[in-house]
Design a protein around this motif. Sequence first.
Motif, PDB file in Angstrom:
ATOM      1  N   ARG A  30       0.799  -1.223   0.000  1.00 38.58           N
ATOM      2  CA  ARG A  30       0.000   0.000   0.000  1.00 38.58           C
ATOM      3  C   ARG A  30       0.841   1.287   0.000  1.00 38.58           C
ATOM      4  O   ARG A  30       0.296   2.379   0.047  1.00 38.58           O
ATOM      5  N   VAL A  31       2.177   1.152  -0.061  1.00 42.96           N
ATOM      6  CA  VAL A  31       3.057   2.312   0.059  1.00 42.96           C
ATOM      7  C   VAL A  31       3.570   2.737  -1.312  1.00 42.96           C
ATOM      8  O   VAL A  31       3.978   1.917  -2.127  1.00 42.96           O
ATOM      9  N   GLU A  32       3.545   4.050  -1.553  1.00 45.19           N
ATOM     10  CA  GLU A  32       4.137   4.634  -2.745  1.00 45.19           C
ATOM     11  C   GLU A  32       5.088   5.751  -2.316  1.00 45.19           C
ATOM     12  O   GLU A  32       4.966   6.302  -1.216  1.00 45.19           O
ATOM     13  N   ALA A  33       6.039   6.083  -3.188  1.00 45.70           N
ATOM     14  CA  ALA A  33       6.991   7.159  -2.911  1.00 45.70           C
ATOM     15  C   ALA A  33       6.809   8.269  -3.936  1.00 45.70           C
ATOM     16  O   ALA A  33       6.748   8.000  -5.139  1.00 45.70           O
ATOM     17  N   TRP A  34       6.704   9.503  -3.467  1.00 40.52           N
ATOM     18  CA  TRP A  34       6.469  10.648  -4.351  1.00 40.52           C
ATOM     19  C   TRP A  34       7.596  10.815  -5.361  1.00 40.52           C
ATOM     20  O   TRP A  34       7.357  11.072  -6.533  1.00 40.52           O
ATOM     21  N   ASP A  35       8.855  10.652  -4.921  1.00 42.01           N
ATOM     22  CA  ASP A  35       9.971  10.823  -5.853  1.00 42.01           C
ATOM     23  C   ASP A  35      10.632   9.497  -6.203  1.00 42.01           C
ATOM     24  O   ASP A  35      11.735   9.463  -6.709  1.00 42.01           O
ATOM     25  N   GLY A  36       9.967   8.389  -5.909  1.00 43.83           N
ATOM     26  CA  GLY A  36      10.475   7.085  -6.306  1.00 43.83           C
ATOM     27  C   GLY A  36      11.436   6.441  -5.330  1.00 43.83           C
ATOM     28  O   GLY A  36      11.893   5.331  -5.553  1.00 43.83           O
ATOM     29  N   ARG A  37      11.771   7.100  -4.202  1.00 44.18           N
ATOM     30  CA  ARG A  37      12.745   6.546  -3.269  1.00 44.18           C
ATOM     31  C   ARG A  37      12.191   6.568  -1.843  1.00 44.18           C
ATOM     32  O   ARG A  37      11.644   7.571  -1.405  1.00 44.18           O
ATOM     33  N   ALA A  38      12.353   5.458  -1.142  1.00 45.31           N
ATOM     34  CA  ALA A  38      11.971   5.399   0.267  1.00 45.31           C
ATOM     35  C   ALA A  38      13.141   5.747   1.171  1.00 45.31           C
ATOM     36  O   ALA A  38      12.949   6.115   2.323  1.00 45.31           O
ATOM     37  N   SER A  39      14.344   5.613   0.646  1.00 43.19           N
ATOM     38  CA  SER A  39      15.529   5.947   1.430  1.00 43.19           C
ATOM     39  C   SER A  39      16.520   6.687   0.547  1.00 43.19           C
ATOM     40  O   SER A  39      16.583   6.464  -0.661  1.00 43.19           O
ATOM     41  N   SER A  40      17.282   7.562   1.170  1.00 45.43           N
ATOM     42  CA  SER A  40      18.295   8.323   0.454  1.00 45.43           C
ATOM     43  C   SER A  40      19.510   7.445   0.192  1.00 45.43           C
ATOM     44  O   SER A  40      19.773   6.492   0.940  1.00 45.43           O
ATOM     45  N   PRO A  41      20.301   7.743  -0.855  1.00 47.26           N
ATOM     46  CA  PRO A  41      21.562   7.015  -1.042  1.00 47.26           C
ATOM     47  C   PRO A  41      22.489   7.110   0.164  1.00 47.26           C
ATOM     48  O   PRO A  41      23.336   6.257   0.367  1.00 47.26           O
ATOM     49  N   THR A  42      22.324   8.152   0.988  1.00 52.86           N
ATOM     50  CA  THR A  42      23.171   8.303   2.171  1.00 52.86           C
ATOM     51  C   THR A  42      22.648   7.517   3.367  1.00 52.86           C
ATOM     52  O   THR A  42      23.261   7.530   4.430  1.00 52.86           O
ATOM     53  N   GLY A  43      21.506   6.825   3.217  1.00 55.07           N
ATOM     54  CA  GLY A  43      20.975   6.003   4.297  1.00 55.07           C
ATOM     55  C   GLY A  43      19.819   6.616   5.052  1.00 55.07           C
ATOM     56  O   GLY A  43      19.126   5.914   5.795  1.00 55.07           O
ATOM     57  N   ALA A  44      19.589   7.922   4.914  1.00 55.14           N
ATOM     58  CA  ALA A  44      18.485   8.561   5.624  1.00 55.14           C
ATOM     59  C   ALA A  44      17.150   8.143   5.000  1.00 55.14           C
ATOM     60  O   ALA A  44      17.065   7.875   3.807  1.00 55.14           O
ATOM     61  N   TRP A  45      16.099   8.087   5.834  1.00 51.29           N
ATOM     62  CA  TRP A  45      14.773   7.717   5.344  1.00 51.29           C
ATOM     63  C   TRP A  45      14.042   8.919   4.777  1.00 51.29           C
ATOM     64  O   TRP A  45      14.065  10.009   5.354  1.00 51.29           O
ATOM     65  N   ASN A  46      13.355   8.730   3.658  1.00 49.99           N
ATOM     66  CA  ASN A  46      12.542   9.773   3.043  1.00 49.99           C
ATOM     67  C   ASN A  46      11.062   9.553   3.380  1.00 49.99           C
ATOM     68  O   ASN A  46      10.210   9.498   2.498  1.00 49.99           O
ATOM     69  N   LEU A  47      10.751   9.425   4.655  1.00 52.38           N
ATOM     70  CA  LEU A  47       9.381   9.080   5.041  1.00 52.38           C
ATOM     71  C   LEU A  47       8.387  10.187   4.727  1.00 52.38           C
ATOM     72  O   LEU A  47       7.194   9.928   4.566  1.00 52.38           O
ATOM     73  N   ALA A  48       8.866  11.435   4.650  1.00 47.01           N
ATOM     74  CA  ALA A  48       7.961  12.530   4.300  1.00 47.01           C
ATOM     75  C   ALA A  48       7.479  12.404   2.862  1.00 47.01           C
ATOM     76  O   ALA A  48       6.463  13.004   2.492  1.00 47.01           O
ATOM     77  N   ASN A  49       8.178  11.637   2.045  1.00 45.85           N
ATOM     78  CA  ASN A  49       7.800  11.463   0.642  1.00 45.85           C
ATOM     79  C   ASN A  49       6.893  10.264   0.409  1.00 45.85           C
ATOM     80  O   ASN A  49       6.437  10.043  -0.709  1.00 45.85           O
TER      81      ASN A  49
END
Length: 514
Positions: A481-500
């Motif tokens: 049920r999860v989608e990512a606004w910019d196509g990524r759930a995590s940054s290449p640096t390891g940080a989570w993109n949960l706001a996306n």
Amino acid sequence: MKRFTSTFPAFARSVSEKQEHAPIGRLRRQKHGASFRGLRRSFVTGACLAVAGAHVFAARPQYGGTLRVETQTIVRTLDPVAAANDAAASASRHRLLPLVFETLVAVDPAGGLQPLLALSWDGDARGARWRFRLRSGVVLHDGNVLEPWQVATALRASGNAWTVATDGDVIVIEPSHPQPALPWELADDRHAVVVRRSPTELIGTGPFRIERLDAGRLSLRAHDGYWSGRPFVDAVRVEMGRSFATQLTDLELGRADLVEVQPADARRLAQRGLQVGSSQPLDLFVLVFEARRATPSSAAIRHVLATALDRTTMCAVLLQGRAEPAEALLPAWISGYASAFVAPGAARPSRSVVTAVPAEQRALTLRVDPSDPMARSIAERIAVDAREAGLTVTVQAPTGLAPLPDLRLVRVKLEATSPDRALTRAMAGLGSRAIALATTAPPLDADASLDAVLRLERAVLESSVVVPVLRVPELYGLGERVEAWDGRASSPTGAWNLANLWIRTAAPDARVRR
């Protein structure tokens, strides 16, 4: 020596030059009064209207819901200045802290630094005085506007001997000694801006605010006034202390939306139609010989084992393509130079050279962390490669007292930062004792040049006391049920993109794939 150019341009070029930065390179939902509808309209206008219009509408992100996250490590505090209990807790905090607290600048996954709470910055020729112009109108989690004096107070409390003052909307930093690369230092999580209402009430500016943190659970709530746009989900619930097997089961049964994944499980998730997110390869596995095997008389055995490793097969088969061979400590995307400059390829010694070594010296005991199943699998594959070269390696994973090993397989977390800082911190992860056995070269000076970084890395590796094996990314499984606004759930640096991330309410078959 030829000077190599780092892939991080902000480190490679002179940092005394004034740096003006464009906004972070991703679409923002709401910014400076722009509505989501307006952003969607501009996106469609830039595409082929006849084809893309219906698709964009069908795939439009939805607001609301709670994102369910699971992790293995328990994080007991999100205070940036508090020390983590161990390396695993430190890595988990690195993923969570940026969700709540923000730094003046951040590492750009594409290279260099990008603005965060600071819109631009400049320093003098020596790096003795720096000026950071703050982003205006940033709202704290309590609804108040962030003031420059609060930023200065937070930086003074972050543990550095800096003189920090304000000049209107500018933060002026004068370090105790010139720091030409001070912006890289400020990208570290421990320099995040925290407003302390009390010893336990920590207020930040990130996309989420802390609602509750107790043993094994973290609850976050969306920050409606976030300067870069409100997160799509209303809340995030992080369940900690969950084993990898439990996380995988919960994801497959729909009880979790984002979990940590081991490389061996990534193919299983892909076959079931679930998404797998990935960082850059940040976990470095290194063989480190103990003192009794780090002597000149054992140099031949160390060289045999170092050249016997079939790193390509380990990555392709054992870790199912979710890893990369490592013949140097730093990857090229951090250092800017290829591993061939650090550890030129060497031919494997002939069988006669190996058999000339006494039999008792050809038997080695390799110790691994008993709580790390991936390390155990890698160690067992190392034992197979060693046997083909004429060595006998016994894997030891003790839970109590055990005989002293000959070497250890160490897991080191790499940091996406400037090359000098990345190498210094990687060496710290190996331990001062291991580095002292590997080389007598002095440590790097602060803000060392790329040439100095290359020379030190060569010195650490040339005796084969320290032998890099492979690097593995951080992997995450995403629920249906999860989608990512910019196509990524995590940054290449390891940080989570949960706001996306946003939660889709329609059935899986009803969504339009982008």
